[in-house]
Design a protein around this motif. Sequence first.
Motif, PDB file in Angstrom:
ATOM      1  N   TRP A 192     -13.187   7.921  72.607  1.00 46.80           N
ATOM      2  CA  TRP A 192     -11.748   8.169  72.635  1.00 46.80           C
ATOM      3  C   TRP A 192     -11.326   8.775  73.964  1.00 46.80           C
ATOM      4  O   TRP A 192     -12.155   9.280  74.723  1.00 46.80           O
ATOM      5  CB  TRP A 192     -11.299   9.041  71.472  1.00 46.80           C
ATOM      6  CG  TRP A 192     -11.963  10.381  71.299  1.00 46.80           C
ATOM      7  CD1 TRP A 192     -13.211  10.613  70.794  1.00 46.80           C
ATOM      8  CD2 TRP A 192     -11.408  11.673  71.588  1.00 46.80           C
ATOM      9  NE1 TRP A 192     -13.470  11.968  70.749  1.00 46.80           N
ATOM     10  CE2 TRP A 192     -12.380  12.641  71.222  1.00 46.80           C
ATOM     11  CE3 TRP A 192     -10.189  12.108  72.090  1.00 46.80           C
ATOM     12  CZ2 TRP A 192     -12.169  14.014  71.363  1.00 46.80           C
ATOM     13  CZ3 TRP A 192      -9.973  13.482  72.226  1.00 46.80           C
ATOM     14  CH2 TRP A 192     -10.956  14.410  71.867  1.00 46.80           C
ATOM     15  N   MET A 193     -10.033   8.688  74.231  1.00 45.26           N
ATOM     16  CA  MET A 193      -9.463   9.186  75.477  1.00 45.26           C
ATOM     17  C   MET A 193      -8.391  10.224  75.173  1.00 45.26           C
ATOM     18  O   MET A 193      -7.583  10.055  74.258  1.00 45.26           O
ATOM     19  CB  MET A 193      -8.841   8.038  76.275  1.00 45.26           C
ATOM     20  CG  MET A 193      -8.172   8.462  77.578  1.00 45.26           C
ATOM     21  SD  MET A 193      -9.353   8.947  78.856  1.00 45.26           S
ATOM     22  CE  MET A 193      -9.845   7.310  79.446  1.00 45.26           C
ATOM     23  N   PHE A 194      -8.407  11.298  75.960  1.00 46.04           N
ATOM     24  CA  PHE A 194      -7.359  12.312  75.899  1.00 46.04           C
ATOM     25  C   PHE A 194      -6.604  12.230  77.224  1.00 46.04           C
ATOM     26  O   PHE A 194      -7.036  12.756  78.239  1.00 46.04           O
ATOM     27  CB  PHE A 194      -7.990  13.689  75.692  1.00 46.04           C
ATOM     28  CG  PHE A 194      -7.006  14.827  75.607  1.00 46.04           C
ATOM     29  CD1 PHE A 194      -5.660  14.615  75.381  1.00 46.04           C
ATOM     30  CD2 PHE A 194      -7.446  16.139  75.745  1.00 46.04           C
ATOM     31  CE1 PHE A 194      -4.764  15.668  75.302  1.00 46.04           C
ATOM     32  CE2 PHE A 194      -6.566  17.204  75.670  1.00 46.04           C
ATOM     33  CZ  PHE A 194      -5.226  16.967  75.450  1.00 46.04           C
ATOM     34  N   GLU A 195      -5.484  11.522  77.200  1.00 43.41           N
ATOM     35  CA  GLU A 195      -4.680  11.295  78.403  1.00 43.41           C
ATOM     36  C   GLU A 195      -3.531  12.299  78.441  1.00 43.41           C
ATOM     37  O   GLU A 195      -2.920  12.593  77.412  1.00 43.41           O
ATOM     38  CB  GLU A 195      -4.136   9.867  78.394  1.00 43.41           C
ATOM     39  CG  GLU A 195      -3.327   9.499  79.622  1.00 43.41           C
ATOM     40  CD  GLU A 195      -2.818   8.061  79.574  1.00 43.41           C
ATOM     41  OE1 GLU A 195      -2.002   7.697  80.431  1.00 43.41           O
ATOM     42  OE2 GLU A 195      -3.235   7.314  78.659  1.00 43.41           O
ATOM     43  N   GLN A 196      -3.234  12.807  79.636  1.00 45.18           N
ATOM     44  CA  GLN A 196      -2.210  13.839  79.748  1.00 45.18           C
ATOM     45  C   GLN A 196      -1.249  13.560  80.900  1.00 45.18           C
ATOM     46  O   GLN A 196      -1.670  13.144  81.978  1.00 45.18           O
ATOM     47  CB  GLN A 196      -2.865  15.210  79.973  1.00 45.18           C
ATOM     48  CG  GLN A 196      -3.790  15.639  78.848  1.00 45.18           C
ATOM     49  CD  GLN A 196      -4.619  16.844  79.220  1.00 45.18           C
ATOM     50  OE1 GLN A 196      -4.106  17.840  79.720  1.00 45.18           O
ATOM     51  NE2 GLN A 196      -5.918  16.755  78.993  1.00 45.18           N
ATOM     52  N   ASP A 197       0.026  13.793  80.640  1.00 42.73           N
ATOM     53  CA  ASP A 197       1.060  13.810  81.676  1.00 42.73           C
ATOM     54  C   ASP A 197       1.669  15.205  81.637  1.00 42.73           C
ATOM     55  O   ASP A 197       2.532  15.499  80.798  1.00 42.73           O
ATOM     56  CB  ASP A 197       2.117  12.738  81.406  1.00 42.73           C
ATOM     57  CG  ASP A 197       1.577  11.338  81.643  1.00 42.73           C
ATOM     58  OD1 ASP A 197       1.367  10.981  82.816  1.00 42.73           O
ATOM     59  OD2 ASP A 197       1.345  10.609  80.657  1.00 42.73           O
ATOM     60  N   ASN A 198       1.203  16.061  82.535  1.00 48.05           N
ATOM     61  CA  ASN A 198       1.528  17.480  82.471  1.00 48.05           C
ATOM     62  C   ASN A 198       2.557  17.891  83.513  1.00 48.05           C
ATOM     63  O   ASN A 198       2.656  17.288  84.584  1.00 48.05           O
ATOM     64  CB  ASN A 198       0.260  18.319  82.665  1.00 48.05           C
ATOM     65  CG  ASN A 198      -0.777  18.061  81.585  1.00 48.05           C
ATOM     66  OD1 ASN A 198      -0.427  17.764  80.443  1.00 48.05           O
ATOM     67  ND2 ASN A 198      -2.046  18.172  81.935  1.00 48.05           N
ATOM     68  N   GLN A 199       3.277  18.950  83.173  1.00 42.00           N
ATOM     69  CA  GLN A 199       4.205  19.572  84.116  1.00 42.00           C
ATOM     70  C   GLN A 199       3.812  21.037  84.292  1.00 42.00           C
ATOM     71  O   GLN A 199       3.641  21.755  83.299  1.00 42.00           O
ATOM     72  CB  GLN A 199       5.641  19.493  83.597  1.00 42.00           C
ATOM     73  CG  GLN A 199       6.153  18.089  83.372  1.00 42.00           C
ATOM     74  CD  GLN A 199       7.542  18.089  82.767  1.00 42.00           C
ATOM     75  OE1 GLN A 199       8.473  18.700  83.300  1.00 42.00           O
ATOM     76  NE2 GLN A 199       7.700  17.408  81.642  1.00 42.00           N
ATOM     77  N   LYS A 200       3.656  21.452  85.534  1.00 43.45           N
ATOM     78  CA  LYS A 200       3.337  22.848  85.830  1.00 43.45           C
ATOM     79  C   LYS A 200       4.653  23.587  86.062  1.00 43.45           C
ATOM     80  O   LYS A 200       5.396  23.281  86.996  1.00 43.45           O
ATOM     81  CB  LYS A 200       2.401  22.926  87.036  1.00 43.45           C
ATOM     82  CG  LYS A 200       1.067  22.241  86.741  1.00 43.45           C
ATOM     83  CD  LYS A 200       0.090  22.265  87.896  1.00 43.45           C
ATOM     84  CE  LYS A 200      -1.229  21.607  87.468  1.00 43.45           C
ATOM     85  NZ  LYS A 200      -2.258  21.624  88.534  1.00 43.45           N
TER      86      LYS A 200
END
Length: 307
Positions: A192-200
Amino acid sequence: MKKIFFLVALLSTVQANVKAQSKLDQDRVAIRALGGFYKVTFDYAETFSPDTAYHNHPQYHSWGYEWAAVEEDSPKKIVIQHLLVVGDSAVIKHWREDWVYEEPALLNFDQNSTWKKGTLKTTEAKGRWVQKVFQVDDSPRYESIGTWIHADGKHFWQSECDSPLPRREFTKRSDYNVLRRGNRIYLTPNGWMFEQDNQKIIRSAGGDKLLAREKGYEEFTKTDEAKFAFAKGWWQKQQPYWTAVRQVWDEVYAQNSVIKLKGKIDGKLLYERLFDLADQSAKEKWDAQKNKAEARKLINNYLDTNV
């Protein structure tokens, strides 16, 4: 005629219940599939900042072996404990994830090691799963809610929430104080994949300010279970203690609408002291009562009651 209408209505209700149950079963199969024995790669890169003078920080890459052990599997709750394996004879208790179906509340991260409990409407929780992610010491990290989607042979779940800084930057960065996570988990042919689009985010009394965006991939690829023989024995000895720790935290979560944690006390963070106790418990073979009493005393010492 009334009897016919009644039968049609009853049949419709039964069909709806069967469909809902079938969807719930699909969800549970997908969540349980997150458990197993994996090689994990961690890749993160900053991508954009609204400040043209900002310079992206170096990309992050790491990898390791991780056992995602399914600790609880009940109809509407699945608990997965991650254990990081280092070499042939070292194990680190890693993060934990609890999946809860139609949970009516969320523990939301604010800032400065503070979380605040919020409630969900029945319509907001219906058919959806809350993923509760905990630190290595089972203290809170973040919680978010989303719907598992099963379509075209794909199985995925996504959500958004605020969290503390990631472990890879917690001791290195002070230019932002909230990570707004865009989480997407999906099954792959080999794991499985844990994909992230994060904002700091820089959070202050004046509001939130975006510092930079980040893309992340944590890829879990199935690997040989034989690599985890030592980890299995280690966890068998440690498990009773950490079960007690989770029970104490459950009490804390139930009794408090706001949770704030202290930093170092006498030079040590909470997780360091709980890890020390875990080793002592395993060595001295503490019973459940002593495990819980010692864990409660320590955790209470790190709870900041001035909130």
